[in-house]
Design an enzyme around this catalytic site. Structure first.
Site, PDB file in Angstrom:
ATOM      1  N   SER A 701       0.794  -1.224   0.000  1.00  0.00           N
ATOM      2  CA  SER A 701       0.000   0.000   0.000  1.00  0.00           C
ATOM      3  C   SER A 701       0.829   1.278   0.000  1.00  0.00           C
ATOM      4  O   SER A 701       0.288   2.365  -0.105  1.00  0.00           O
ATOM      5  CB  SER A 701      -0.954   0.008   1.200  1.00  0.00           C
ATOM      6  OG  SER A 701      -0.234  -0.036   2.416  1.00  0.00           O
ATOM      7  N   LYS A 744      -6.539   4.112   8.312  1.00  0.00           N
ATOM      8  CA  LYS A 744      -5.613   5.042   7.684  1.00  0.00           C
ATOM      9  C   LYS A 744      -6.191   6.454   7.627  1.00  0.00           C
ATOM     10  O   LYS A 744      -5.494   7.443   7.881  1.00  0.00           O
ATOM     11  CB  LYS A 744      -5.269   4.555   6.276  1.00  0.00           C
ATOM     12  CG  LYS A 744      -4.458   3.262   6.247  1.00  0.00           C
ATOM     13  CD  LYS A 744      -4.248   2.775   4.823  1.00  0.00           C
ATOM     14  CE  LYS A 744      -3.423   1.491   4.808  1.00  0.00           C
ATOM     15  NZ  LYS A 744      -3.232   0.961   3.441  1.00  0.00           N
TER      16      LYS A 744
END
Length: 799
Positions: A701, A744
Site C-alpha cells: 500500500s 488510515k
C-alpha cells in the site's frame, strides 16, 4: 398476525355439503380471485373455519369480497415470520372459500366465518395492490371407487376415533362427525384439519388431488400419532414410578444421616458418596450425563476408602454436580434500557451498539435463538473488552472473560484427559462453573494472539466452541460428556484480523471498532476518563476542573494512539500529582490549563512533524495500519552520484521492497513525460528509506507514496505539507485498492492532514466511516498514477 392469520389452526370447524364440489368434477370459479395469505395454517375444502383479520390490507380485501360474490382464495405462506407475504412467499395451491358471515369487533378487527369450496391452483399473480389478486383454476379430485378406498376410509375413521378418545383438544362433535362421514374426500379433509399436523404436512395433503393417495398418507400420520401417544404414556408411568422410589430413598437416607449425627460419627467415605448421590439427583442433568455420572458414582462406592482412584473420581463427580447444566440467568430483554446502558458506558461506536440491540430484539421475539459469535476488531484501548461488560449488564446476564493471549496448549480449551495427574477441565468449562450460569456473555479476549506448538493448536480447538451448529454438544476431554454452549453469547476481541485462522474467522461476525479522533477523545475524557481518575485518586468533589484546551493538549502533545489507554494513564498521572499537592497543603489550581500541564507532566512529547519534514523535495506521507491502529508513514528518497543502483532501507519486507522497485520503474518509464532527464538514472544512485527503521514494515500500500517521493526528488519540488496517500500501483500505472482505509483515514485526521488520496475502488470503504469523522478532510479518489501526480504537483508537470 398477518392480515389473514386465523385465531388458531382450525379453532373450531364444522362440515357442510360442498357447493358444486362433487368428487371428480370441476368447480366453476371466476377467472380472477383476491388472494388472502395465511400464517401457520392451511384451510381445507368443505370446512367452516373462524378467522380474524387485523390489518387494513386484509380488511379492505374482505370488504370488497363481501360487496361482490363473497369468494376469495386462502393460501398458506411458506414462512410464518414474514409480516406481509408477497406472491413469491406463498404456496401455489390453496383453497377457494366463501365468506359466510362477518362481524366487526370493538377492537377494530374483523371476525369472519368462511367455508372451503374446492382446491385451486394459482396460475399467475395479477396484482399486489391494494391486495393480492391472481388468476386461478379449480383442481378436480380423482376418486377411484373400490374396496381398497373403502378399507382405507374405515381405517382412517377408526384410527382417528381412537386418538380423539384420549385427546382433550379434539371435540367430541368432530369425532362423531368423522365416524358418520361417508364421502372419502370430505373425511380426509376433516381429519387432516383436526389432527395437529405440521404446516408442511397439511399443505402436502391439500395438494393431493387423488383421494386414495390422501387417505394412505393420512393413515401413516395416524399410525405415527398413535405410536407417539403410546410412548408418552409409557414415559409418564416410568417417571411417576421413579419419582416415588426417589422420594422414599431420600427420606430413608436423611433419617440415616440424622442417626449418625446423633451418634457423633464423622462423615465417612460412604457418606461422601451418599452426599454426591443426593446432589446428582437434585440437579437437572441430561440423560447421557446422568448415566455417566451414575456409572462413576457406582465405581466410587465400590472402591476401598484408601484407593488412589477414589480422589480422582470424587473430584470428577464434584465437577459434574457443580456445572450449571440447567441454570440460566433471566434475560432482561428491554431494548430502550439496553440502549441507555450502552450509551452510559461508551461514547459513539454506534455500529456495535446497533448490532447488540438487534440481537436483544431478535432474542425477545425468538427465545430459542442460538447466540451469535461476535468479533470486535480494532486497535488497543478502543474499549473492546469493556464493551463485553456493558453488553452483559444491558442483558442482565453474567459476564465471563477468558484471556487467550499467549495460549499455546490445546488442553487450555478442551481440558486434559483424566488419565493424567492433576488433570482438570479446560478454561471454558472452568469459567462456566465459576459464573454459575450456562448463558453468560463470554468474552474471548485477544483471539488473534493464540499460539501453536507441539502441544496442539488452540485456535482449532476453538472451532467447535464457536460453531453454532456444533457447540450445543461441546466435548471437554475431562468431563467426557457433551455440554450445551449454544445459549452462550460469545464475543471475541482482536487487534488484527489477519492472524486469525480463516476457519475460525469464518465462524465469527466481524465488527470493526475504529480508533478515535481528537474530538471523540475530548468527549470521552470529559465524560468518562477524567471523572474516573479524579475519583480513584481522592479528588472527587474538590472542585478541580480541566479546561477543554488542557485536555486537548494532553491528547495532542502527550499521547499518540488510536485508543485511550495512554490518555487515561496521563490523566491519572496528573491526578496523582494534584493529590500530592492537596496532601502537602500546597496550592492547587481549581482550573487546570495548558500552562499547568508543563509543570505536572513535563515538556510536550509529541510535536507536529508533517509540515517540518515536507519542506524538502523527496519526502511523501503514506498511510499504514499496525496493531495499534492507523499511522502515518514517511517515505524519503535521495540521490547521489553513482551508476544507477537502488538502495532500499527501513526494515522493509519483500512485498514493500518490490513496491519500491516498481515505483522506480514507473518513474523512469514516464521520465520524458515528467520532464526528468533520463541520464539521471544512469549517473545517480537512488536511496529509498522509510524511517522508524527498527519497526518491521511490509505490504504493497505504500507504492503510490514511493512514486510521489521519487518524483518529488527528481523534479526538485516538495510535496504539499497537508497531503497523505495510500494505494498499490502497477507497472501500467493503475492504482489498486488496499485494506485498512478506515484506520488510515482516521490516522491522517489525527496527524492534522486535510488532504488524502485514496484508490477509487476503495470508495465503498468510506461509507462505513461516520461523516462527522471525515469533516474538514478532502478525499481524492484516483485510478491511475498520472492522476496522483497531477493532484500533487499540478497538471503542468507533464511535458
Amino acid at each position: 398476525m398477518t392480515p389473514d392469520e386465523p385465531t388458531g389452526d382450525t379453532v373450531e370447524s364444522g362440515f357442510e355439503t360442498p357447493v358444486g364440489n362433487a368428487p371428480g368434477q370441476e368447480v366453476q370459479l371466476p377467472e380472477q380471485l383476491p388472494v388472502l395469505p395465511l400464517r401457520n395454517t392451511v384451510l381445507f375444502p368443505t370446512l367452516i373455519t373462524p378467522m380474524v383479520a387485523t390489518t387494513e390490507r386484509a380488511k379492505r380485501l374482505i370488504d370488497e369480497a363481501l360487496a361482490g360474490d363473497r369468494l376469495l382464495v386462502a393460501v398458506a405462506a411458506r414462512d410464518a415470520e414474514i409480516e406481509e407475504p408477497g406472491p413469491e412467499d406463498l404456496y401455489d395451491v390453496g383453497t377457494a372459500v366463501r365468506i359466510l358471515r362477518m362481524l366487526k369487533t370493538e377492537e377494530g378487527t374483523q371476525r369472519l366465518w368462511v367455508q372451503g369450496i374446492c382446491r385451486v391452483r394459482i396460475l399467475e399473480h395479477q396484482s399486489t395492490e391494494p391486495y393480492l389478486r391472481a388468476r386461478v383454476e379449480a383442481l378436480a379430485e380423482h376418486v377411484q371407487p373400490g374396496l381398497e378406498v373403502e378399507a382405507l376410509q374405515r381405517n382412517v375413521s377408526t384410527q382417528f376415533s381412537q386418538i380423539a378418545e384420549g385427546s382433550s383438544v379434539i371435540p367430541e362433535a368432530v369425532r362423531a362427525l368423522v365416524m358418520g362421514l361417508e364421502d372419502a374426500s370430505a373425511l380426509g379433509d376433516v381429519v387432516a384439519a383436526n389432527l395437529g399436523l405440521s404446516l408442511a404436512d397439511r399443505q402436502q395433503l391439500l395438494e393431493m388431488t387423488g383421494v386414495r393417495e390422501r387417505l394412505e398418507r393420512l393413515s401413516e400420520h395416524l399410525a405415527r400419532e398413535q405410536e407417539v401417544r403410546r410412548l408418552e404414556e409409557e414415559i409418564r408411568e416410568q417417571v411417576q414410578e421413579e419419582l416415588s422410589r426417589s422420594q422414599r430413598e431420600y427420606v430413608l437416607r436423611e433419617q440415616a444421616r440424622a442417626i449418625r449425627r446423633q451418634l457423633g460419627e464423622s462423615d465417612s467415605p460412604a457418606e461422601q458418596v451418599e452426599d454426591l448421590r443426593q446432589r446428582l439427583e437434585a440437579i437437572m442433568l441430561p440423560e447421557e450425563v446422568r448415566k455417566q455420572a451414575q456409572r462413576e458414582l457406582d465405581r466410587l462406592a465400590a472402591l476401598p476408602p484408601g484407593a488412589v482412584e477414589a480422589g480422582t473420581l470424587r473430584t470428577y463427580l464434584e465437577w459434574i454436580v457443580d456445572l450449571p447444566w440447567g441454570i440460566e440467568s433471566e434475560d432482561t430483554l428491554d431494548v430502550p434500557r439496553a440502549r441507555q446502558i450502552l450509551d452510559e458506558d461508551h461514547y459513539d461506536i454506534e455500529k456495535v451498539k446497533e448490532r447488540v440491540l438487534e440481537f436483544i430484539a431478535v432474542l425477545k421475539l425468538k427465545r430459542d435463538m442460538r447466540g451469535p459469535i461476535l468479533c470486535f476488531v480494532g486497535p488497543p484501548g478502543t474499549g473492546k473488552t469493556s464493551l463485553g461488560r456493558s453488553i452483559a449488564r444491558s442483558m442482565g446476564r453474567e459476564f465471563a472473560r477468558l484471556a487467550l493471549g499467549g495460549v499455546r496448549d490445546e488442553a487450555e480449551i478442551r481440558g486434559h484427559r483424566r488419565t493424567y495427574v492433576a488433570s482438570q477441565p479446560g478454561r471454558i468449562i472452568q469459567t462456566l462453573r465459576r459464573v454459575g450460569a450456562k448463558n453468560p456473555v463470554f468474552m474471548l479476549d485477544e483471539v488473534d494472539k493464540l499460539g501453536t506448538d507441539f502441544r496442539g493448536d488452540p485456535a482449532s480447538a476453538l472451532l467447535e466452541v464457536l460453531d453454532p451448529e456444533q457447540n450445543h454438544a461441546f466435548s471437554d476431554h475431562y468431563i467426557e460428556v457433551p455440554f450445551d454452549l449454544s445459549k452462550v453469547l460469545f464475543i471475541a476481541t482482536a487487534n488484527l484480523l489477519e492472524p486469525i485462522p480463516p476457519a475460525l474467522r469464518d465462524r465469527m461476525e466481524v465488527i470493526e471498532v475504529l480508533g478515535y479522533t481528537e474530538e471523540d477523545k475530548l468527549e470521552i475524557a470529559k465524560r468518562y476518563l477524567l471523572p474516573r481518575q479524579l475519583e480513584r485518586n481522592g479528588l472527587e468533589g474538590r472542585g478541580i476542573e480541566f479546561t477543554d484546551e488542557a485536555l486537548q493538549t494532553v491528547i495532542r502533545g502527550y499521547t499518540r494512539e488510536a485508543g485511550l489507554r495512554n490518555l487515561e494513564r496521563e490523566l491519572g498521572k496528573t491526578a496523582r500529582k494534584l493529590a500530592r499537592r492537596v496532601v502537602e497543603e500546597d496550592q492547587v489550581p481549581e482550573r487546570i490549563t495548558p500552562d499547568d500541564l508543563h509543570e505536572l507532566l513535563g515538556p510536550v512529547r509529541f510535536e507536529p512533524e508533517v509540515a517540518g519534514r515536507l519542506q524538502i523535495p523527496g519526502v511523501a506521507v503514506g498511510l499504514a495500519v499496525t496493531g495499534a491502529g492507523g499511522e502515518i508513514l514517511f517515505v524519503e528518497a535521495t540521490r547521489m552520484p553513482g551508476k544507477g543502483e537502488l538502495k532500499i532501507t527501513g526494515s522493509l519486507g519483500d512485498v514493500m521492497r518490490e513496491s519500491a522497485q516498481t515505483a522506480v520503474s514507473i518513474v523512469r518509464s514516464r521520465g520524458r513525460e515528467l520532464g526528468i532527464d533520463p541520464a539521471i538514472f544512469s549517473t545517480s544512485n537512488l536511496h529509498i528509506h522509510v524511517p522508524a527503521g527498527a519497526t518491521p514494515k511490509d505490504g504493497p500500500s505504500a507504492g503510490v507514496a514511493i512514486v510521489v517521493a521519487l518524483t518529488s526528488l527528481l523534479l526538485d519540488r516538495p510535496v504539499p505539507p497537508d497531503l497523505a496517500m495510500t494505494g498499490e500501483v502497477t507497472l501500467r500505472g493503475k492504482v489498486l485498492p488496499v485494506g485498512g482505509i478506515k484506520e488510515k483515514t482516521l490516522a491522517a485526521k489525527r496527524a492534522g492532514i486535510a488532504h488524502v488520496i485514496l484508490p477509487a475502488r476503495n470508495e465503498k470503504d468510506l461509507v462505513e466511516i461516520p461523516k462527522d469523522r471525515l469533516a474538514d478532510m478532502q478525499i481524492e479518489r484516483v485510478e491511475r498514477i498520472e492522476e496522483v501526480l497531477s493532484l500533487v504537483f499540478g497538471k503542468e508537470i507533464f511535458v
